[in-house]
Design a protein around this motif. Sequence first.
Motif: not given
Length: 602
Positions: A164-168
């Motif tokens: 899972y990729e998350r952009n913050k």
Amino acid sequence: MDNTSDSCLDVATTEKSGAEQPSASSESPVCEAENGSPAEKLLLSEATGSTIKDDEALRRARANADETIQSEKLQCDQEDSPGKAVQQDYHMPDVITVRVQRDSDSFQDVVVKIERPIYHKPFVGGFKNKITGVEFHNAGAQTIPKPRPDRGVQVFCRETQTVYERNKPQQTKNTTSTQMTKVGLYVSSVTDKLISPAKYLTAEEYHKRRLEAVIVLQTYFRRWHAVNVVRNLRELKGLRLAWEAQEELQRKKEKEEKLRREHERRLNPKTKEDFELLYHAVELWRQEETEQINRSLTGAERKAALCGLLDQEAQLIASIGRHKLHADEENQQKAILRFLDKCAQPKRWKAYDGKITEMDTQDILRARELFEIYCSISMNGIPKDERRDVLLTLRRTVKVPSSPLKLYKSISCCQSCKNHLASTEFPVPARSRTIGKCHLCCKLGNEARQRETFLKYRLMLENLRQSEADYQDDAKIVFSIQHQDLQYLVETIWGCQSALSVCNDLYDLVMVRWDKQHEWSPWNTILLTENEADAHLKLCSLEKAYEATFIDGIKDKHTQAKKYFAQFPAMASFLQRSDNQANANEFLIATVTNSSILGKTN
């Protein structure tokens, strides 16, 4: 048990109840089995397969109450095979008691549980003793694999193998500084600007302004796209109009060329079709003049005008006759030369590699010889001696057939001129039952009475036969009819006009198949213009393309054609075959329909 002590191990088998066994001497190990085997013939072996000697201390074995050891019972038969261990059919009990010597006078009984493997050990490698036949497995196959400890986390699942990729977003710091006036430092304020806060823009107002800007962009884009579409349509329209104008000009040129050729034929007639046009034109002129005289004159004046018209008609016919005689001489000479040249040509056919092969037969050589003799006789200005030799050669060459009776089968008598002619000299339309007039008598009768022209119907029949030959489906009916039959179809059944556009120019009309899946026949045809015929043959379903009223009208015309051609023997066989095929198709359709209905019912 002390590892340094040199104690012995006494083994005794017991039942599952764990009953106590009698003690043995301490000098030597005592081993008693349930089957009563003496201790001297029992051997104790390790798990590795090596035999434990009687005087060997078990320093490596520390048997506790809960420990499990594996043993194998072997009997040494000293009588049969001294020094060789023999394995007997022995079943180890579930629980055994092992007596362990603690001191010189004290012993301890240890209960040992026997664990048996609950699964078949797979052979994952090892070796085999060729003498004893014992198989030794590798270490990985000797014991049950230890289960992995439960870590409390499910590792074999889809979630643990999915990334899972998350952009913050992160706002970095930007350190700035401002120079201010202070004691000892002067900063000029000439270039300073006074900035006052503007009206606060809410999120709704911001998105509304963005939406209005997007609408403006879409408006201009759609306008640009519409301009391109209209430009393309205008170009296509221009190309279409240019193509239509070119086609119309081409049709006009073709029609003018047809009229010019027809006018040229009337001025300089050479073929029998040309003279048919002349006689037809004379007949039309006579009918118009007769109608004019009948409308305008009466009595003696009418008779005198009709007599004058008759004289003019006779003069025109005589003039046409003179032209005809002159044209017949030229045409006869050309026809003879063309016929002899065609007979003298060798037979040709194309091989698989594309090469043309020629072959001369005896008949071809004979025809070539006759052609050379004819050319020699037709020459003018040759000496008498040479001409005499040519005539003598002709006399020796031409002979009467040895059996003239063979020609009677192909000879028929004309009912008008009473001449016996070959069968090829008689027209055989589909509605004829007997041999009637020959071609010459039919032509004379037409010139004297009807004065009809069959050129249009001959051209229509040639085009129809050519189109049917292109299908390559063994069509036969179209080659069995003559131009008289086609004339009846066009004039009586179809009314000399197209079934769609009611065009009545016979030069533009063609006959094509109504149902292109079946061969052409008078009951499977339609009369259309050339463009309409091309569009009709491209249709996949007649029921979807035409209305039911139009289809019923076409079928009525087909019924009329069937009734007319059913009277002639030449067409009866074709009619019977088409009826049988239609009945078979109806039966097949009914069978499929009933099967589908029964399937739905079941």
